[in-house]
Design an enzyme around this catalytic site. Structure first.
Site, PDB file in Angstrom:
ATOM      1  N   LYS A  83      51.128  45.517  46.604  1.00 15.47           N
ATOM      2  CA  LYS A  83      51.883  44.551  45.747  1.00 15.47           C
ATOM      3  C   LYS A  83      50.979  43.415  46.078  1.00 15.47           C
ATOM      4  O   LYS A  83      51.118  42.887  47.196  1.00 15.47           O
ATOM      5  CB  LYS A  83      53.330  44.298  45.808  1.00 15.47           C
ATOM      6  CG  LYS A  83      53.734  43.801  44.385  1.00 15.47           C
ATOM      7  CD  LYS A  83      55.558  43.984  44.927  1.00 15.47           C
ATOM      8  CE  LYS A  83      56.325  43.599  43.864  1.00 15.47           C
ATOM      9  NZ  LYS A  83      57.655  43.353  44.170  1.00 15.47           N
ATOM     10  N   VAL A  84      50.400  43.027  45.202  1.00 22.15           N
ATOM     11  CA  VAL A  84      49.483  41.478  45.179  1.00 22.15           C
ATOM     12  C   VAL A  84      50.061  40.324  44.187  1.00 22.15           C
ATOM     13  O   VAL A  84      50.213  40.928  43.080  1.00 22.15           O
ATOM     14  CB  VAL A  84      47.953  41.651  44.902  1.00 22.15           C
ATOM     15  CG1 VAL A  84      47.158  40.890  44.682  1.00 22.15           C
ATOM     16  CG2 VAL A  84      47.692  42.786  45.957  1.00 22.15           C
TER      17      VAL A  84
END
Ligand code: G3P
Length: 214
Positions: A83-84
């Site tokens: 997750k970015v």
């Protein structure tokens, strides 16, 4: 519509997985911190329970750091999705991780234009935050739906995850407009199961059964 659980609490994940209605889990640094346990051990355990996409978020803010952390996270288990956060560096990191075959969930998305850029970068998932948009006076689900329209118009690979889901009405509206995935807190999943008429109906059936001395 797929349902993911938005939590890092192992008991909640086990219970929801046992019922058989969740297909994945999303975590974020706040949810991990709330549990007070080791980050990597926690997401590894979650993967072993759900056997579906499990989002684990990077902490670095520069693309080099995000890519390095993302690779470490992806090595934990095949179900990990990195997750970015949506920033310029986040989008660059997404392009680089996606090019190496690593699934990325671009988070903190609040507009269809951000969703378009995340899709172009090769994100596997894009997470617009419904509740936080409601908080500032927008119609969060409407914007989530616009994000999905943008992705569908051009057949990008990305699936939209409606995040920051606060109540059952959010879930119903997601399903009504055909959002790919809603990631929901355990409490909301439990609320979805309840209807007072179901409880009254069960009581009445049992009462009638007992009256008839069955
Ligand atoms: O999936 C993102 C979610 O955890 C954020 O929820 O309620 O803090 O806006 P909330």
């Amino acid at each position: 519509m797929k349902i993911f659980l938005d939590t890092a609490n192992i008991d909640e994940i086990r219970e929801a997985a046992d019922i058989g209605v969740i297909e994945g889990v999303t975590t974020n640094p706040s949810l991990i911190a709330k549990e007070g346990r080791d980050f990597k051990a926690t997401v590894k355990e979650i993967c072993e329970i759900v056997h579906g996409p499990v989002s684990a978020e990077v902490i670095a803010l520069d693309w080099e750091g995000m890519v390095a952390e993302g690779k470490e996270l992806a090595a934990i288990n095949e179900y990990i999705v990195v997750k970015v956060p949506f920033t310029k560096d986040g989008i660059k990191a997404t392009s680089m991780l996606a090019a190496e075959g690593i699934d990325v969930n671009v988070t903190l998305v609040f507009s269809p234009n951000q969703a378009l850029l995340a899709a172009k970068a090769g994100a596997a998932f894009i997470s617009p935050f419904a509740g936080r948009l409601d908080d500032i006076g927008h119609d969060g689900i409407e914007i989530v739906s616009q994000c999905q329209d943008v992705v569908l118009n051009y057949d990008y690979e990305a699936e939209i995850i409606a995040a920051s889901i606060r109540h059952t009405e959010h879930v119903r509206r997601c399903a009504e407009v055909g959002i790919d995935v809603a990631t929901i807190p355990f409490k909301v999943l439990m609320q979805m199961m309840k209807h007072p008429l179901t409880d009254i109906g069960i009581d009445k059936f049992l009462e009638d059964w007992n009256k008839a001395n069955q």
